[in-house]
Design a protein around this motif. Sequence first.
Motif, PDB file in Angstrom:
ATOM      1  N   ARG A 237     -12.634 -37.461   6.032  1.00  0.00           N
ATOM      2  CA  ARG A 237     -11.750 -36.483   6.683  1.00  0.00           C
ATOM      3  C   ARG A 237     -11.304 -35.430   5.671  1.00  0.00           C
ATOM      4  O   ARG A 237     -10.761 -35.757   4.614  1.00  0.00           O
ATOM      5  CB  ARG A 237     -10.532 -37.165   7.292  1.00  0.00           C
ATOM      6  N   LEU A 238     -11.536 -34.167   6.013  1.00  0.00           N
ATOM      7  CA  LEU A 238     -11.038 -33.028   5.248  1.00  0.00           C
ATOM      8  C   LEU A 238      -9.920 -32.406   6.068  1.00  0.00           C
ATOM      9  O   LEU A 238     -10.151 -31.952   7.189  1.00  0.00           O
ATOM     10  CB  LEU A 238     -12.158 -32.017   5.008  1.00  0.00           C
ATOM     11  N   GLU A 239      -8.728 -32.365   5.497  1.00  0.00           N
ATOM     12  CA  GLU A 239      -7.565 -31.973   6.305  1.00  0.00           C
ATOM     13  C   GLU A 239      -6.595 -31.119   5.501  1.00  0.00           C
ATOM     14  O   GLU A 239      -6.298 -31.421   4.336  1.00  0.00           O
ATOM     15  CB  GLU A 239      -6.846 -33.225   6.803  1.00  0.00           C
ATOM     16  N   GLY A 240      -6.136 -30.019   6.107  1.00  0.00           N
ATOM     17  CA  GLY A 240      -5.086 -29.216   5.521  1.00  0.00           C
ATOM     18  C   GLY A 240      -5.531 -28.180   4.508  1.00  0.00           C
ATOM     19  O   GLY A 240      -4.716 -27.389   4.033  1.00  0.00           O
ATOM     20  N   TRP A 241      -6.820 -28.137   4.196  1.00  0.00           N
ATOM     21  CA  TRP A 241      -7.309 -27.192   3.204  1.00  0.00           C
ATOM     22  C   TRP A 241      -7.510 -25.805   3.833  1.00  0.00           C
ATOM     23  O   TRP A 241      -8.102 -25.678   4.891  1.00  0.00           O
ATOM     24  CB  TRP A 241      -8.643 -27.664   2.611  1.00  0.00           C
ATOM     25  N   GLU A 242      -7.054 -24.773   3.162  1.00  0.00           N
ATOM     26  CA  GLU A 242      -7.190 -23.406   3.668  1.00  0.00           C
ATOM     27  C   GLU A 242      -8.658 -23.041   3.912  1.00  0.00           C
ATOM     28  O   GLU A 242      -8.979 -22.345   4.882  1.00  0.00           O
ATOM     29  CB  GLU A 242      -6.558 -22.420   2.680  1.00  0.00           C
ATOM     30  N   LEU A 243      -9.540 -23.504   3.050  1.00  0.00           N
ATOM     31  CA  LEU A 243     -10.940 -23.078   3.155  1.00  0.00           C
ATOM     32  C   LEU A 243     -11.670 -23.698   4.340  1.00  0.00           C
ATOM     33  O   LEU A 243     -12.827 -23.356   4.596  1.00  0.00           O
ATOM     34  CB  LEU A 243     -11.695 -23.359   1.849  1.00  0.00           C
TER      35      LEU A 243
ATOM     36  N   LEU B 215     -15.232 -30.384  -0.891  1.00  0.00           N
ATOM     37  CA  LEU B 215     -15.533 -31.726  -1.388  1.00  0.00           C
ATOM     38  C   LEU B 215     -15.105 -31.877  -2.841  1.00  0.00           C
ATOM     39  O   LEU B 215     -14.661 -32.959  -3.254  1.00  0.00           O
ATOM     40  CB  LEU B 215     -17.019 -32.029  -1.215  1.00  0.00           C
ATOM     41  N   THR B 216     -15.215 -30.802  -3.618  1.00  0.00           N
ATOM     42  CA  THR B 216     -14.727 -30.847  -4.995  1.00  0.00           C
ATOM     43  C   THR B 216     -13.219 -31.028  -5.014  1.00  0.00           C
ATOM     44  O   THR B 216     -12.676 -31.846  -5.782  1.00  0.00           O
ATOM     45  CB  THR B 216     -15.120 -29.558  -5.746  1.00  0.00           C
ATOM     46  N   ALA B 217     -12.507 -30.279  -4.167  1.00  0.00           N
ATOM     47  CA  ALA B 217     -11.059 -30.417  -4.079  1.00  0.00           C
ATOM     48  C   ALA B 217     -10.673 -31.823  -3.634  1.00  0.00           C
ATOM     49  O   ALA B 217      -9.732 -32.432  -4.180  1.00  0.00           O
ATOM     50  CB  ALA B 217     -10.498 -29.375  -3.105  1.00  0.00           C
ATOM     51  N   GLN B 218     -11.393 -32.354  -2.651  1.00  0.00           N
ATOM     52  CA  GLN B 218     -11.119 -33.703  -2.158  1.00  0.00           C
ATOM     53  C   GLN B 218     -11.328 -34.743  -3.260  1.00  0.00           C
ATOM     54  O   GLN B 218     -10.523 -35.670  -3.415  1.00  0.00           O
ATOM     55  CB  GLN B 218     -12.037 -34.006  -0.971  1.00  0.00           C
ATOM     56  N   LEU B 219     -12.391 -34.576  -4.031  1.00  0.00           N
ATOM     57  CA  LEU B 219     -12.685 -35.515  -5.111  1.00  0.00           C
ATOM     58  C   LEU B 219     -11.570 -35.505  -6.155  1.00  0.00           C
ATOM     59  O   LEU B 219     -11.109 -36.565  -6.603  1.00  0.00           O
ATOM     60  CB  LEU B 219     -14.027 -35.153  -5.753  1.00  0.00           C
ATOM     61  N   HIS B 220     -11.098 -34.309  -6.521  1.00  0.00           N
ATOM     62  CA  HIS B 220     -10.005 -34.220  -7.503  1.00  0.00           C
ATOM     63  C   HIS B 220      -8.712 -34.794  -6.940  1.00  0.00           C
ATOM     64  O   HIS B 220      -7.966 -35.469  -7.672  1.00  0.00           O
ATOM     65  CB  HIS B 220      -9.809 -32.746  -7.903  1.00  0.00           C
ATOM     66  N   GLU B 221      -8.436 -34.534  -5.667  1.00  0.00           N
ATOM     67  CA  GLU B 221      -7.206 -35.062  -5.079  1.00  0.00           C
ATOM     68  C   GLU B 221      -7.228 -36.582  -5.050  1.00  0.00           C
ATOM     69  O   GLU B 221      -6.225 -37.237  -5.374  1.00  0.00           O
ATOM     70  CB  GLU B 221      -7.035 -34.520  -3.653  1.00  0.00           C
ATOM     71  N   GLU B 222      -8.357 -37.162  -4.691  1.00  0.00           N
ATOM     72  CA  GLU B 222      -8.448 -38.625  -4.653  1.00  0.00           C
ATOM     73  C   GLU B 222      -8.306 -39.221  -6.049  1.00  0.00           C
ATOM     74  O   GLU B 222      -7.705 -40.282  -6.235  1.00  0.00           O
ATOM     75  CB  GLU B 222      -9.762 -39.039  -4.006  1.00  0.00           C
ATOM     76  N   ALA B 223      -8.852 -38.527  -7.053  1.00  0.00           N
ATOM     77  CA  ALA B 223      -8.759 -39.031  -8.422  1.00  0.00           C
ATOM     78  C   ALA B 223      -7.327 -39.005  -8.943  1.00  0.00           C
ATOM     79  O   ALA B 223      -6.954 -39.809  -9.801  1.00  0.00           O
ATOM     80  CB  ALA B 223      -9.660 -38.189  -9.338  1.00  0.00           C
TER      81      ALA B 223
END
Length: 211
Positions: A122-128, A201-209
């Motif tokens: 799930r990708l959620e809340g990202w402006e892009l 997906l890059t943003a998601q990966l950094h957020e999860e880390a």
Amino acid sequence: MPESHVQSRSSSSFADAARGVVAMAHFAGERHWVPATSGNFSVRIDGRLAAVTASGADKARLTEGEVIEAEISGPKHPRASAEAPLHLARYAADAAVGAVAHIHTLPATVLSRRHEAAGVLRLEGWELLKAFSGIQTHETALDVPIVPNDQDTDRLAALVEERLKVSGPAYGYLIAGHGLYVWGASAKDAIRHMEAFDFLLTAQLHEEAAR
């Protein structure tokens, strides 16, 4: 949708379609998304045919001579890559799909393994998220299907299309441990969707880390 209607909406010649394939491949190659001759790209010609990258071609340096004309629902082209069925199945299932891209970005590959058991990312809340056709606000969630890898790509293509029938609106999907497929109404749209997915997906990966 009747084939005649599809043809009237997508009447580009093979040469035009091949140029779109090369443009997508070079865009991905410049960003190191197709390492070691990986990846595939295609553009619909009409309701019956698509221009597809040939097997073994270096996508970062792809030429129009390395693009073949394949039947969407016909016999396999002798130069078609093993993953061509995943492209052709998208065209057969959805007349709005005009171009398909398959890339191997690091975030897509890592996240596809991390979330494989859930079967969705799930990708959620990202402006892009607004980069995807039809999405007007960041206040939305995009569920990206994840399917297990399979060396039988005809079987894999059938599994993907079954998942997409029930997943709701989608602009791409992940194959676990493999990579990302995206599509759009044109090569230009597919390029935008590739770039958007890579950022998200890059943003998601950094957020999860960081959790």
